[in-house]
Design a protein around this motif. Structure first.
Motif, PDB file in Angstrom:
ATOM      1  N   THR A  19       0.857  -1.411   0.142  1.00 64.95           N
ATOM      2  CA  THR A  19       0.076  -0.006   0.034  1.00 64.95           C
ATOM      3  C   THR A  19       0.905   1.329   0.023  1.00 64.95           C
ATOM      4  O   THR A  19       0.742   2.093  -0.715  1.00 64.95           O
ATOM      5  CB  THR A  19      -0.864  -0.012   1.072  1.00 64.95           C
ATOM      6  N   ASN A 163      -6.658  -1.611   0.345  1.00 62.57           N
ATOM      7  CA  ASN A 163      -5.666  -2.717  -0.260  1.00 62.57           C
ATOM      8  C   ASN A 163      -4.828  -1.743  -1.253  1.00 62.57           C
ATOM      9  O   ASN A 163      -5.234  -0.450  -1.758  1.00 62.57           O
ATOM     10  CB  ASN A 163      -6.115  -3.649  -0.821  1.00 62.57           C
ATOM     11  N   PRO A 164      -3.805  -2.283  -1.694  1.00 63.79           N
ATOM     12  CA  PRO A 164      -2.836  -1.347  -2.701  1.00 63.79           C
ATOM     13  C   PRO A 164      -3.520  -0.855  -3.952  1.00 63.79           C
ATOM     14  O   PRO A 164      -3.614   0.032  -4.507  1.00 63.79           O
ATOM     15  CB  PRO A 164      -1.707  -2.307  -2.998  1.00 63.79           C
ATOM     16  N   ALA A 167      -5.626   2.010  -2.896  1.00 62.86           N
ATOM     17  CA  ALA A 167      -4.896   2.932  -2.553  1.00 62.86           C
ATOM     18  C   ALA A 167      -4.270   3.877  -3.860  1.00 62.86           C
ATOM     19  O   ALA A 167      -4.465   5.051  -3.834  1.00 62.86           O
ATOM     20  CB  ALA A 167      -3.763   2.604  -1.915  1.00 62.86           C
ATOM     21  N   GLU A 185      -5.829   6.806   5.104  1.00 64.51           N
ATOM     22  CA  GLU A 185      -4.873   5.479   5.138  1.00 64.51           C
ATOM     23  C   GLU A 185      -4.692   4.917   6.241  1.00 64.51           C
ATOM     24  O   GLU A 185      -4.083   5.089   7.255  1.00 64.51           O
ATOM     25  CB  GLU A 185      -3.627   5.982   4.404  1.00 64.51           C
ATOM     26  N   ARG A 189      -1.762  -0.995   7.569  1.00 64.96           N
ATOM     27  CA  ARG A 189      -1.867  -2.034   6.130  1.00 64.96           C
ATOM     28  C   ARG A 189      -0.730  -1.457   5.080  1.00 64.96           C
ATOM     29  O   ARG A 189      -0.812  -1.756   4.065  1.00 64.96           O
ATOM     30  CB  ARG A 189      -3.192  -1.947   5.444  1.00 64.96           C
ATOM     31  N   TYR A 190      -0.017  -0.444   5.752  1.00 63.75           N
ATOM     32  CA  TYR A 190       0.835   0.185   4.527  1.00 63.75           C
ATOM     33  C   TYR A 190       1.699  -0.847   4.137  1.00 63.75           C
ATOM     34  O   TYR A 190       2.269  -0.753   3.038  1.00 63.75           O
ATOM     35  CB  TYR A 190       1.764   1.080   5.400  1.00 63.75           C
TER      36      TYR A 190
END
Length: 336
Positions: A19, A163-164, A167, A185, A189-190
């Motif tokens: 992410t 999720n990425p 994002a 954000e 979950r980064y």
């Protein structure tokens, strides 16, 4: 593992990214394509941000477009308001969710109202990035859940990717909107990875079905989506079919999408990290009651944070809804 072969010389449209990497790529693409865009905030330049989301952007685009600011959130958002009035499209960052409180005057009195008060002649076209929610055992004011505060303010849009892929594409979409968008954000979950398909964003409006089911609907957003999907997979072992709805857009809510899912399953559990009282779970519960009165098989359950200040460190493990608490909420609904 089956490997997808890409013809020689072809560029794959999907990449596996975290992410953090997806957000970084989105801002890089925005800055490259739009000279009126600026990224600024505390430590976003030379350091690349606390979570390295802006890593490398200042080196590529220069210190006049990726700007390190003083530690003054009111100044950051005041600067964003002025830039938007002048026709720029700023992407300011508030370093942590709880740091937004000192800037609420600029956010509510200026940013949220100017487009409306000028009848659209002075749009506040900006994306305010806010690393949000808990899950990293951070200190005081580093793990807040302020989505209901932001969603209550007319003139603001609020979105939270889970999720990425979302994002990347939701940040690009938010950048094109004429209204200010609060981009929350999930900081826990980064570092989670997933495929980002740059050429196929999918439908970015409204909510998203993260897991299909028939017996009960869990409605959630941000970091809680992954936990809800895990709950759905565990419940399936007991032959309970749970649908998980990723609300994503918290302002405006996708009323039709939420209602459609609960109309199908007849039961709803809303999960969020924020305190229970006046949280978005209450708003969603009332919406479902208004639209589905007499058709639901159980009252709307809420699994939330507690009505205490967001704790720091290890105590947030007790505060943030976990798998067991969500399963208990599901069980309460199914027992009706």
């Amino acid at each position: 593992m089956t490997e997808t072969l890409v013809p020689q010389g072809a560029v794959p449209t999907a990449q596996s990214l975290s992410t953090q990497q997806a957000l970084n790529r989105a801002m890089r693409d925005i800055l490259a394509s739009d000279p009126k865009s600026l990224v600024f905030g505390e430590d976003v330049g030379k350091l690349g941000g606390v979570f390295r989301v802006t890593d490398g952007l200042q080196a590529e685009f220069g210190a006049e477009r990726v700007i390190d600011t003083p530690l003054a959130e009111s100044g950051i958002l005041g600067m964003a308001a002025g830039l938007a009035m002048a026709g720029y499209r700023p992407i300011p960052e508030v370093q942590f969710d709880g740091f937004a409180y000192p800037a609420m005057n600029q956010l509510i009195s200026q940013i949220a109202r100017t487009n409306y008060r000028t009848r659209g002649t002075m749009p506040m076209q900006m994306v305010l990035r806010i690393p949000s929610y808990g899950g990293i055992r951070a200190p005081e004011l580093h793990g807040e859940s302020i989505e209901s505060t932001l969603a209550h303010v007319p003139g603001l849009k609020v979105v939270s990717p889970s999720n990425p892929h979302q994002a990347y594409h939701l940040l690009r979409k938010a950048h094109e909107m004429p209204d200010p968008v609060m981009f929350m954000e999930p900081k826990s979950r980064y570092w989670n990875r997933g495929d980002v398909d740059f050429d196929n964003p999918g439908d970015l409006a409204g909510s998203l079905v993260a897991h299909e089911g028939e017996d009960l609907t869990i409605i959630t957003w941000g970091a809680m989506v992954a936990k809800a999907v895990e709950v759905a997979e565990l419940a399936a072992e007991d032959e309970v079919s749970i649908e998980v709805i990723d609300a994503r857009w918290l302002k405006p809510l996708d009323e039709e999408g939420l209602v459609a899912s609960v109309a199908k399953t007849g039961r709803a559990v809303v999960v969020h990290e924020a305190p229970r009282t006046a949280g978005l779970g209450a708003e969603i519960g009332q919406l479902l009651t208004e639209r589905l009165w007499g058709r639901m098989q159980a009252p709307v359950e809420r699994v939330t944070g507690y009505d205490v200040p967001t704790p720091a460190g290890d105590l947030e493990d007790e505060y943030i809804p976990g798998i067991d608490r969500i399963l208990f909420g599901v069980q309460r609904s199914l027992e009706y």
